[in-house]
Design an enzyme around this catalytic site. Sequence first.
Site: not given
Ligand code: ACO
Length: 335
Positions: A116, A292, A262
């Site tokens: 990214c 993204n 980003h």
């Molecule tokens: N749909 C429905 N439920 C989901 C999904 C989905 N797509 N994905 C996860 N869940 C569920 C999980 O299983 C979990 O359920 P549980 O509580 O029963 O165990 C719950 O939702 C919470 O999951 P988390 O992963 O803890 O959710 P979080 O609030 O952390 O959000 C997210 C996830 C959106 C991915 C977030 O963590 C995020 O944006 N992280 C950063 C991403 C990023 O910046 N990446 C960097 C750039 S990418 C690169 O460099 C290649």
Amino acid sequence: MTLPRRTTILGAGACLPDRVVTNDDLAGVMDTNHEWIEKRSGIHERRYVDNHEGSVPLAEKAARQALEQAGIEAGDLDMVICATLSQDVDFPGNSSLLQERLGIPGTMAFDVHNQCSGFLYSLALADSYVRTGGARHVLVVGSEVHSSGIEFADRSRHVTVLFGDGAGAVVVGPSPDGERGIVAMNLCAQGAYAEKLCTLGPGSRWKPRVRSEQVPEDIFIWPQMEGKFVFRHAVTRMTEAVNEVLEQTGHQADDIDMFLPHQANLRINQLVGMGLNIGEDRMANNIERCGNTTAATIPILLTETLAAGRIKTGDLVCLAAFGAGFTWGAALLRW
Ligand code: ACO
């Protein structure tokens, strides 16, 4: 020879594939839903290429638009830099394939594989070459096709819903007045967290590199991410990087006219904005429509923000990115 004081962006271009994939479309193939995706990330839809279209055709369309806006021919380029983590083929890099498509044999071309932050790192390299006289016009492209590299299965839903395909490009060259252009950049990396967000294979640490058990059931070939850990670091590091470029140049966050972060998660950008006291009036986001697109997010967003007339001559524009590696950075430009 008088060396240019600053490097400026002469033109920008973007290419998004035609195919729109909504959150409801993804809910049809995985256990997910629009409400979860929208609430956690701000994403409503993303674009996917059709089968077997790699990231180079998108890069070419974005590059040609950037060249047109810059008012220069491909033959005027001295260098092509392609930032991507989803290159068309394992090797050679996208830059060679793009250089051939642009019909500019002999022109220096190389890839930057920095996820990214790849666009910002590439922009820094272009800036160095221009300011030291090694190149006059440089094409910097971020292009990604993620739709062929993500797993459409429940165990990967937290990653898969975030990503889209697209390309963005800029042409940079010497600042005509020495004022407009890149004022400062700050780039960082922290390899200790490399495996918090990664795709492990294929890779040279494995023998054979393409493992015989490389089948869709093997998580090895799909991106893995500790979402909350990445999220926290993204907010902290992007804010730090912006503060660093402001400090370097004696500016305050209030001086920033337009902030282009980003596009990984709308909530990340809102938190960074809150930390810097930059509201929606001074920030652009398009993650709602694009998801993204890693190295392509900033040049796509820049192209759209320019087209919308939200950046004026003389504005102070700030770019910031964070991604796998971890790698991150920020840039300050006088427009
Ligand atoms: N749909 C429905 N439920 C989901 C999904 C989905 N797509 N994905 C996860 N869940 C569920 C999980 O299983 C979990 O359920 P549980 O509580 O029963 O165990 C719950 O939702 C919470 O999951 P988390 O992963 O803890 O959710 P979080 O609030 O952390 O959000 C997210 C996830 C959106 C991915 C977030 O963590 C995020 O944006 N992280 C950063 C991403 C990023 O910046 N990446 C960097 C750039 S990418 C690169 O460099 C290649």
